[in-house]
Each structure stands twice: as structure tokens, then as C-alpha cells.
Design a protein around this motif. Structure first.
Motif, short mmCIF file in Angstrom:
data_model
loop_
_atom_site.label_atom_id
_atom_site.label_comp_id
_atom_site.label_asym_id
_atom_site.label_seq_id
_atom_site.Cartn_x
_atom_site.Cartn_y
_atom_site.Cartn_z
N LYS A 11 13.65 71.39 -32.63
CA LYS A 11 14.36 71.96 -31.49
C LYS A 11 13.44 72.85 -30.66
CE LYS A 11 18.25 70.00 -31.99
NZ LYS A 11 18.62 68.96 -31.01
N ALA B 103 19.45 71.01 -26.08
CA ALA B 103 18.62 71.52 -27.17
C ALA B 103 18.67 73.04 -27.23
CB ALA B 103 17.18 71.04 -27.00
N GLN C 274 25.49 66.66 -33.96
CA GLN C 274 24.05 66.73 -33.71
C GLN C 274 23.44 65.34 -33.60
OE1 GLN C 274 21.84 69.12 -33.15
NE2 GLN C 274 23.45 70.64 -33.05
N GLU D 293 11.22 70.50 -28.71
CA GLU D 293 11.92 69.83 -27.62
C GLU D 293 12.04 70.73 -26.39
OE1 GLU D 293 14.74 67.25 -30.69
OE2 GLU D 293 15.59 68.83 -29.44
N ASP E 115 14.01 63.92 -34.47
CA ASP E 115 15.21 64.73 -34.64
C ASP E 115 16.41 63.86 -34.98
OD1 ASP E 115 16.87 66.92 -34.65
OD2 ASP E 115 17.06 67.04 -32.47
N SER F 80 21.49 63.89 -30.36
CA SER F 80 20.12 63.38 -30.48
C SER F 80 20.02 61.95 -29.97
CB SER F 80 19.66 63.45 -31.93
OG SER F 80 19.68 64.79 -32.40
N ARG G 145 14.13 70.65 -38.71
CA ARG G 145 15.06 70.59 -37.59
C ARG G 145 14.83 71.74 -36.62
NH1 ARG G 145 20.60 70.12 -40.88
NH2 ARG G 145 19.92 68.67 -42.47
N TYR H 153 12.38 63.71 -30.11
CA TYR H 153 13.82 63.45 -30.17
C TYR H 153 14.14 62.34 -31.17
CZ TYR H 153 15.37 66.50 -26.39
OH TYR H 153 15.69 67.60 -25.62
N LEU I 12 19.89 75.43 -30.29
CA LEU I 12 19.00 76.48 -30.79
C LEU I 12 19.71 77.83 -30.79
CD1 LEU I 12 16.12 76.80 -31.82
CD2 LEU I 12 15.41 77.34 -29.50
#
Length: 328
Positions: free
Chosen positions: A160, A200, A223, A163, A293, A227, A156, A290, A204
């Protein structure tokens, strides 16, 4: 309860500095210097690569100074999160600079000292990216990141980082506003890139701040929703950008030869057709990231639901055990 290290030891700092940080500083500095000395042969792509190497050099120097003087406790976030996240970005930055600079500029330079300098700069950039990758692997092992919130599932965190990084590269290719201005559909695509990048980046930063006291179940659902929203937005951006890239009715150009800027040889910059195609490819790449994710968070939500439904009630279990022990 397992313990974790939140600050590195002095001996380890010295080893990391001499074996990794110092070579990283040397490689990024040499790559920057070689391209900076090329003058007009540097080109726009060279300036773009130079900015990447300069950022990596400056950030590596700052992190090295902070660790050598043991000032990591002055930062509000845990120092290991900052180091790992930056090192991931630095590896991606140097790798992308090496690939883009060699593909879009070096191969078009005439044979001579300037081409040799460009090739040498690319080689040093590749070495720097390898060094950063080695540092990432070492930091994961050293700080035992599997016990740290948000890095508990490394996939994960890396998604991120990917992304936001791919979105940053897209913004670099969209630096010329003439690619999308006065075209509402393409302006919508730029808005999609910006919105998804901000979402994103916020996630983060939440991981950097180690908000581990947030309820895991609602946070996973949150989340998953983000996403899914990002996937839908990127699907619309990919369709619209590809349509406006290839359909002549919307001002697109299916063939590269249709763009006069691409037929003038080396112009020290990417022509509009190349930029539009690159943005379309990067949009597709980020869409896949994505989707991955979203799948990760969907599996997390499903596992959490299954775990909650199948987990026995401790009070009920205790009552049953008491009844069984009290029965003749």
C-alpha cells in the motif's frame, strides 16, 4: 494473550534520536542547502528534490519533538503506525530523489563547484535513505508489529505504501498539464491514477486507525475487489499511455530525437518525451505492485475459506466427547 508496546520508552527515544533522527536531520538539511545554493544551476529537478528533502526534514523534526516531549498520546492514531508509515515514505522519497537527481541532472552539469555540490547532495540523500531504512527495521522489531492489525502481514502494508508513493511520483511527472490535456485517453489515465491513489490511501488510513473490529472475512473480500479493480484500471492506463507515447497517429513520438525539447542539451527540466516515458514505466511498475497486492488478498481469502471449511465445530466436538465419555 500477548501484549504489545504502544509507546516507546524514554531511553529508547534518546538512542533513536542521537543515532538515527539527528543524522537524518543533518543529511536532509545539508542536501537541501547544497542544492539551494546552486542558483540557476539548480534546475527543475533540483527544485523537485529539494522539496522532497525539505518535507523529510520537517516531518522528522516534528516526530522527534513529539517523542522527546512524550506527546504521542495526543494523536488519535497509534503513534507507532504513524512513525513506521512515515519512515517508509521517507526512505522511498530520499532514495527516489537520489536516483532521479543524479540520473536526470547531475550527470549533465559541467565539471566544477556546482557539479561537486550536486554530487555531495546526492551522497547525503543516499545516506539519509539508508538511515530511514535502518529506522524502519528497528521500529518493526521494537513495536512488535506482527501483533498489530494491518501490519500483521507486513507485505500488504508495504504494498500500500508503494502504491501510493509510485502514484505520487507519477503525479509529479504529470505536473505539466500539456502532457495530457485535450487528449481524452490520457485524461482517462490521469483519472485512473487519481482513483487508485485515493482507494489505496483510504485503505492505508483504515490501517492507521486500526479498525481491527471489522469482520476479517468481508474486509478481505472488499480488499480483493478493490485490488482487482485497480489492476484492471491500471491495465487500461498502461495500454493507452503506451499507445499514445509511441503511435504517431495519436501524437506520439517513438524516437526521443523527434522531440525538439530533448535535443537542446541541458534545459534544467525533463523534456516531454522523457516525462511520458517515465510515466509509462512507473505505470507498469505500479501495475506489478497492484498485481502482487491482489495475489496477497486472494491468498488471504482462500486461506480464510479453507480455514472455515476445515475448522471443526466446537459444539459438535464437545457433543462427541460427551457421548464417548458417557458410553460404556
Amino acid at each position: 494473550m500477548p501484549t504489545r508496546r504502544t509507546s516507546p520508552e524514554v531511553d529508547a527515544i534518546c538512542w533513536v534520536f542521537w543515532l538515527l533522527r539527528l543524522p537524518q536531520l543533518f543529511c536532509t538539511c545539508v542536501a537541501f542547502s547544497l542544492v539551494a545554493d546552486m542558483g540557476i544551476w539548480r534546475g527543475a529537478v533540483g527544485n523537485w528534490a529539494m522539496s522532497f528533502w525539505c518535507v523529510c526534514f520537517a516531518m522528522t523534526l516534528i516526530i522527534s519533538i513529539v517523542e522527546l516531549y512524550r506527546r504521542w498520546s495526543d494523536f488519535p492514531f497509534f503513534w507507532h503506525n504513524i512513525c513506521v508509515t512515515y519512515t517508509c515514505y521517507a526512505a522511498l522519497i530520499c532514495l527516489s530523489a537520489s536516483i532521479m537527481y543524479s540520473i536526470t541532472h547531475v550527470q549533465f552539469l559541467p565539471y566544477g563547484p556546482y557539479r561537486d555540490r550536486a554530487i555531495a547532495a546526492t551522497a547525503f540523500s543516499c545516506i539519509a535513505s539508508v538511515l530511514y531504512v535502518v529506522e524502519v527495521a528497528g521500529l518493526w522489531a521494537w513495536y512488535e508489529l506482527k501483533e498489530i492489525f494491518f501490519y500483521e502481514h507486513t507485505t500488504r502494508a508495504l504494498l500500500k505504501v508503494l502504491e501510493t508513493f509510485v502514484a505520487g511520483v507519477i503525479f509529479a511527472f504529470l505536473s505539466s498539464t500539456s502532457l495530457y490535456l485535450h487528449q481524452p485517453a490520457l485524461e482517462w489515465c490521469v483519472a485512473v491514477y487519481s482513483i487508485c491513489f485515493i482507494l489505496a490511501a483510504v485503505v492505508l488510513l483504515l490501517g492507521q486507525a486500526e479498525w481491527k473490529y471489522m469482520p476479517p472475512r468481508p474486509f478481505s473480500i472488499f480488499q480483493l475487489v478493490l485490488s482487482l479493480l485497480s489492476v484492471l484500471l491500471y491495465v487500461s492506463a498502461l495500454v493507452l499511455w503506451a499507445l499514445y507515447q509511441s503511435n504517431e497517429e495519436y501524437g506520439g513520438q517513438l524516437q526521443r530525437s523527434s522531440d525538439m525539447g530533448c535535443t537542446n542539451g541541458l534545459t534544467y527540466t525533463l523534456c516531454f518525451w522523457d516525462r511520458k516515458l517515465t510515466v509509462a514505466i512507473l505505470t507498469a511498475v505500479n501495475l506489478l505492485v497492484y498485481v502482487a497486492d491482489m495475489v496477497c488478498w486472494a491468498s488471504q481469502v482462500s486461506v480464510g475459506t479453507g480455514g472455515q471449511s476445515s475448522a471443526p465445530d466446537p459444539l459438535h466436538s464437545q457433543g462427541v466427547s460427551l457421548q464417548s465419555s458417557g458410553s460404556p
